[in-house]
Design a protein around this motif. Structure first.
Motif, PDB file in Angstrom:
ATOM      1  N   ILE A 536      14.580  77.090  49.329  1.00 47.65           N
ATOM      2  CA  ILE A 536      13.497  76.521  48.173  1.00 47.65           C
ATOM      3  C   ILE A 536      13.786  75.002  48.277  1.00 47.65           C
ATOM      4  O   ILE A 536      14.966  74.612  47.806  1.00 47.65           O
ATOM      5  CB  ILE A 536      13.751  77.442  47.097  1.00 47.65           C
ATOM      6  N   LEU A 537      12.905  74.398  48.330  1.00 50.35           N
ATOM      7  CA  LEU A 537      12.928  72.955  48.549  1.00 50.35           C
ATOM      8  C   LEU A 537      12.626  72.556  47.182  1.00 50.35           C
ATOM      9  O   LEU A 537      11.783  72.708  46.368  1.00 50.35           O
ATOM     10  CB  LEU A 537      12.080  72.488  49.422  1.00 50.35           C
ATOM     11  N   ASP A 538      13.555  71.609  46.625  1.00 47.30           N
ATOM     12  CA  ASP A 538      13.261  70.933  45.336  1.00 47.30           C
ATOM     13  C   ASP A 538      12.568  69.791  45.126  1.00 47.30           C
ATOM     14  O   ASP A 538      12.372  68.962  44.298  1.00 47.30           O
ATOM     15  CB  ASP A 538      14.387  70.990  44.486  1.00 47.30           C
ATOM     16  N   LYS A 539      12.493  69.041  46.499  1.00 52.03           N
ATOM     17  CA  LYS A 539      11.808  67.760  46.464  1.00 52.03           C
ATOM     18  C   LYS A 539      10.291  67.696  47.197  1.00 52.03           C
ATOM     19  O   LYS A 539      10.227  68.660  47.916  1.00 52.03           O
ATOM     20  CB  LYS A 539      12.551  67.097  47.275  1.00 52.03           C
ATOM     21  N   LYS A 540       9.463  66.857  46.715  1.00 52.61           N
ATOM     22  CA  LYS A 540       8.074  66.987  47.669  1.00 52.61           C
ATOM     23  C   LYS A 540       8.380  66.552  48.810  1.00 52.61           C
ATOM     24  O   LYS A 540       7.584  67.009  49.825  1.00 52.61           O
ATOM     25  CB  LYS A 540       7.147  66.224  46.715  1.00 52.61           C
ATOM     26  N   GLN A 541       9.010  65.455  48.915  1.00 54.90           N
ATOM     27  CA  GLN A 541       9.157  64.726  50.193  1.00 54.90           C
ATOM     28  C   GLN A 541      10.667  65.357  50.887  1.00 54.90           C
ATOM     29  O   GLN A 541      11.705  65.321  50.382  1.00 54.90           O
ATOM     30  CB  GLN A 541       9.227  63.093  50.151  1.00 54.90           C
ATOM     31  N   CYS A 542      10.243  65.697  52.243  1.00 52.37           N
ATOM     32  CA  CYS A 542      11.288  66.384  52.724  1.00 52.37           C
ATOM     33  C   CYS A 542      11.739  65.572  53.925  1.00 52.37           C
ATOM     34  O   CYS A 542      10.832  65.040  54.924  1.00 52.37           O
ATOM     35  CB  CYS A 542      11.126  67.742  53.291  1.00 52.37           C
ATOM     36  N   ASN A 543      13.071  65.286  54.280  1.00 54.18           N
ATOM     37  CA  ASN A 543      13.434  64.362  55.426  1.00 54.18           C
ATOM     38  C   ASN A 543      14.023  65.420  56.357  1.00 54.18           C
ATOM     39  O   ASN A 543      15.050  66.027  56.062  1.00 54.18           O
ATOM     40  CB  ASN A 543      14.465  63.283  55.071  1.00 54.18           C
ATOM     41  N   LEU A 544      13.785  65.582  57.638  1.00 56.76           N
ATOM     42  CA  LEU A 544      14.192  66.277  58.634  1.00 56.76           C
ATOM     43  C   LEU A 544      15.027  65.478  59.584  1.00 56.76           C
ATOM     44  O   LEU A 544      14.459  64.542  60.104  1.00 56.76           O
ATOM     45  CB  LEU A 544      12.724  67.115  59.293  1.00 56.76           C
ATOM     46  N   PHE A 558      16.535  63.230  66.333  1.00 65.36           N
ATOM     47  CA  PHE A 558      15.182  63.181  65.899  1.00 65.36           C
ATOM     48  C   PHE A 558      14.750  63.177  64.346  1.00 65.36           C
ATOM     49  O   PHE A 558      15.636  63.971  63.568  1.00 65.36           O
ATOM     50  CB  PHE A 558      14.331  64.273  66.370  1.00 65.36           C
ATOM     51  N   ASN A 559      14.364  62.066  63.565  1.00 66.63           N
ATOM     52  CA  ASN A 559      13.878  61.998  62.320  1.00 66.63           C
ATOM     53  C   ASN A 559      12.437  62.091  62.035  1.00 66.63           C
ATOM     54  O   ASN A 559      11.522  61.557  62.723  1.00 66.63           O
ATOM     55  CB  ASN A 559      14.461  60.634  61.685  1.00 66.63           C
ATOM     56  N   SER A 560      12.137  62.898  60.911  1.00 66.64           N
ATOM     57  CA  SER A 560      10.595  62.916  60.507  1.00 66.64           C
ATOM     58  C   SER A 560      10.578  63.186  58.971  1.00 66.64           C
ATOM     59  O   SER A 560      11.830  63.982  58.366  1.00 66.64           O
ATOM     60  CB  SER A 560       9.919  63.958  61.399  1.00 66.64           C
ATOM     61  N   SER A 561       9.456  62.831  58.190  1.00 68.04           N
ATOM     62  CA  SER A 561       9.473  63.274  56.946  1.00 68.04           C
ATOM     63  C   SER A 561       8.067  63.802  56.804  1.00 68.04           C
ATOM     64  O   SER A 561       7.298  63.213  57.506  1.00 68.04           O
ATOM     65  CB  SER A 561       9.800  62.126  55.951  1.00 68.04           C
ATOM     66  N   PHE A 562       8.091  64.856  55.881  1.00 67.72           N
ATOM     67  CA  PHE A 562       6.730  65.509  55.507  1.00 67.72           C
ATOM     68  C   PHE A 562       6.740  65.937  53.858  1.00 67.72           C
ATOM     69  O   PHE A 562       7.793  65.678  53.191  1.00 67.72           O
ATOM     70  CB  PHE A 562       6.787  66.697  56.466  1.00 67.72           C
ATOM     71  N   PHE A 563       5.459  66.213  53.720  1.00 62.96           N
ATOM     72  CA  PHE A 563       5.597  66.564  51.948  1.00 62.96           C
ATOM     73  C   PHE A 563       5.104  68.100  51.983  1.00 62.96           C
ATOM     74  O   PHE A 563       4.542  68.649  52.654  1.00 62.96           O
ATOM     75  CB  PHE A 563       4.464  66.012  51.452  1.00 62.96           C
ATOM     76  N   ARG A 564       5.512  68.557  50.839  1.00 63.70           N
ATOM     77  CA  ARG A 564       5.487  69.919  50.733  1.00 63.70           C
ATOM     78  C   ARG A 564       5.442  70.306  49.192  1.00 63.70           C
ATOM     79  O   ARG A 564       6.125  69.869  48.377  1.00 63.70           O
ATOM     80  CB  ARG A 564       6.673  70.801  51.166  1.00 63.70           C
ATOM     81  N   ARG A 565       4.757  71.246  48.787  1.00 61.29           N
ATOM     82  CA  ARG A 565       4.475  71.495  47.186  1.00 61.29           C
ATOM     83  C   ARG A 565       4.744  72.897  46.884  1.00 61.29           C
ATOM     84  O   ARG A 565       4.275  73.550  47.875  1.00 61.29           O
ATOM     85  CB  ARG A 565       3.187  71.264  46.621  1.00 61.29           C
TER      86      ARG A 565
END
Ligand SMILES: [Zn+2]
Length: 565
Positions: A536-544, A558-565
């Motif tokens: 369960i992600l607790d942040k809106k912005q996620c860094n992979l 490899f780095n990427s960020s995305f958003f999830r609500r």
């Protein structure tokens, strides 16, 4: 012995030991799938360096079919690996048998949860779990998993086994009353004769010779008359088809009679994993290497320690005497008893050889019963005793960075060690170097390379050409179903493609906002998959962050960020 252990042992002992060898419970097990059982592989089928230890049930070219427990029991083992059985489940049943289900797509929700907790704790996709006895009880007919294509599977199917729980011997799952429709006779592909001692001959040849045969009115085959002398043997290439599928599966039994007397008879009721590699003494390995077809020999060749023989006379070898005639009969059966028979008339006569073939001579006569060590300059090779089944002249050819260690026409039973001297290369270069096996087309295949200073070594059971190779290019990582800074609220999973050009992928690791996440790796499709249900992600912005390392230590992050609500 604790009470618990006593009860476990009694549980395991209960069944098979009380039964006769060929009696198997016929009405205890239900099928593991609720579709008609159509097989893509049979028990004992001839595979590369092993006999197939179960049946392969076709799953209608699909994944995700429910897999059912064949009887009440308790899960004794769960294994997840990139290769081999992929995701696999083992259930011990009270009657003393263990059922095995492999190449699964996923487990039932409860088992999946249990496994994921362990994967997250160990921070590893590959795990091998032995639950406490009785910890995960299973009821007959309960859904335990969903069928898939994981591990060394080349298409969706369920690999299914029934083993004796006590000694782990796999048994033929079709002996337990599972219904597979089969009214189709086995097919004979080719028939071969072998001169087996130094002055034996068959049809004026002192080497293996293929025989012609024709079909008779009654459905049996009759071979052309064979002229032979000395000790000879026969071999066949055959397959069996079940109804409703074109798959060429293995046959169950091969029986050889000479003038009505059984000379050899073997079948695939059961075998042990410790003997499975002796398949290379049953088949004509050299012929397989050249023709990719497996001849099963009706005689016991040197080094053959298989326990599959029900009857043997003179090791299945036939002594042909001048002036006498013989009828050799080979019966090839499937488990349902459908039989194809070939008759071979043999007359004892010595004729001049058309051409006398000599075994290839080299300066190196390898005695199989002793250890053999060869110094080839740039490399050395060490064979422990009994690496091979027979003595032979080994062909050794050193090159600059490459050594030819015979070719794969002779099977090795044990691992042997090849060591290369890499002292001619600077330290920095050595770091990215490894030992590779060269395919016939010259493609380099990574071998597990142990480095000790300037000495590289590897262990293998395949004769062939080996070389020192270098990989300086790090792996590639590329997202498959998402982009940088994208909203992924409705996504169920993340998918990435990972690849390495030469030495191959050794390991990978991924984090989301700094926390380790489980990525499932499927080498067949070069895919890493993360399931959003896991955490369960607790942040809106996620860094992979994903890091992949190849077999010589080159790595890519490899780095990427995305958003999830
Ligand atoms: Zn299989």
């Amino acid at each position: 012995m604790s009470m618990r252990l006593v009860s476990v042992v009694l549980f395991l002992l209960a069944g098979p030991l009380l039964l006769g060898q060929s009696q198997y419970p016929k009405d205890v097990f239900q099928p593991p799938l609720d579709i008609p059982l159509i097989l893509a592989g049979t028990f004992g089928e001839l595979r590369s360096n092993h006999f197939h230890s179960g049946i392969d049930i076709k799953t209608q070219q699909r994944q995700g079919l429910p897999v059912y427990a064949i009887a009440d029991g308790t899960i004794t083992r769960i294994k997840i690996s990139h290769w081999g059985y992929g995701k696999a489940l083992y259930i011990a049943h009270p009657n003393g048998y263990t059922s095995v289900y492999a190449h699964l797509q996923k487990f039932s929700p409860e088992i999946e949860k249990y496994v994921k907790e362990i994967q997250y704790r160990k921070k590893s996709y590959e795990v091998e779990i032995y639950p406490d006895f009785g910890e995960i009880k299973i009821e007959k007919g309960g859904i335990i998993a969903y069928s898939g294509n994981t591990g060394g599977s080349s298409g969706p199917h369920l690999h299914f086994e029934i083993r004796n729980s006590l000694n782990e011997k796999p048994t033929n799952p079709l002996l337990y009353g599972l219904e597979v429709r089969d009214a189709t006779n086995p097919s004979l592909v080719s028939l071969h004769a072998y001169p087996l001692n130094s002055d034996a001959q068959v049809n004026q040849s002192n080497e293996r010779i293929q025989l012609n045969y024709s079909k008779q009115a009654d459905g049996t085959y009759l071979a052309d008359e064979v002229k032979a002398i000395g000790t000879i043997g026969f071999g066949i290439n055959a397959y069996d088809r079940q109804d409703m599928a074109a798959n060429k599966n293995g046959v169950f039994e091969i029986q050889q009679l000479v003038n009505g007397r059984v000379y050899s008879d073997f079948d695939f009721e059961s075998f042990s994993f410790s003997e499975t590699r002796y398949i290379n003494t049953l088949i004509d390995y050299t012929y397989f290497g050249r023709n990719k077809q497996r001849i099963q020999r009706c005689f016991k060749a040197p080094g053959n320690r298989l326990s599959i023989y029900k009857e043997l006379f003179n090791d299945g070898k036939i002594e042909i005497k001048e002036g006498l005639s013989y009828t050799v009969e080979i019966r090839i059966r499937d488990l349902e008893g459908n039989t194809v028979t070939v008759y071979i008339p043999v007359v004892g006569i010595r004729e001049p050889l058309l051409k006398k073939s000599e075994a290839k001579q080299t300066p190196y006569l390898l005695k199989s019963k002793q250890t053999n060590n060869y110094d080839l300059g740039i490399a050395s090779v060490y064979f422990p005793e009994n690496t091979f089944y027979e003595d032979f002249h080994i062909d050794l050819q050193p090159g600059r960075d490459t050594v030819k260690i015979h070719d794969n026409s002779i099977p090795a039973h044990k691992n042997f060690t090849i060591s290369f001297d890499a002292s001619a290369y600077p330290q920095l270069e050595r770091k990215s170097m490894f030992i590779a096996r060269l395919s016939r087309k010259g493609k380099a295949q990574y071998m597990n390379t142990y480095k000790n200073g300037t000495s590289f070594s590897t262990r293998t059971r395949e004769l062939g050409t080996y070389t020192m190779a270098q990989d300086t290019v790090p792996p590639k990582i590329r997202p498959r179903n998402f982009k940088q800074k994208q909203w992924l609220t409705n996504y169920r999973y993340l998918s990435l493609r990972i690849s390495d050009d030469l030495s191959g992928i050794a390991s990978y690791t991924a984090t989301l906002n700094g926390e380790w996440i489980l990525m499932e790796y499927e080498p067949k499709t070069s895919t890493l998959t993360y399931n959003f249900d896991d955490v369960i992600l607790d942040k809106k912005q996620c860094n992979l962050e994903v890091t992949v390392t190849d077999n010589v230590g080159n790595s890519t992050t490899f780095n990427s960020s995305f958003f999830r609500r």
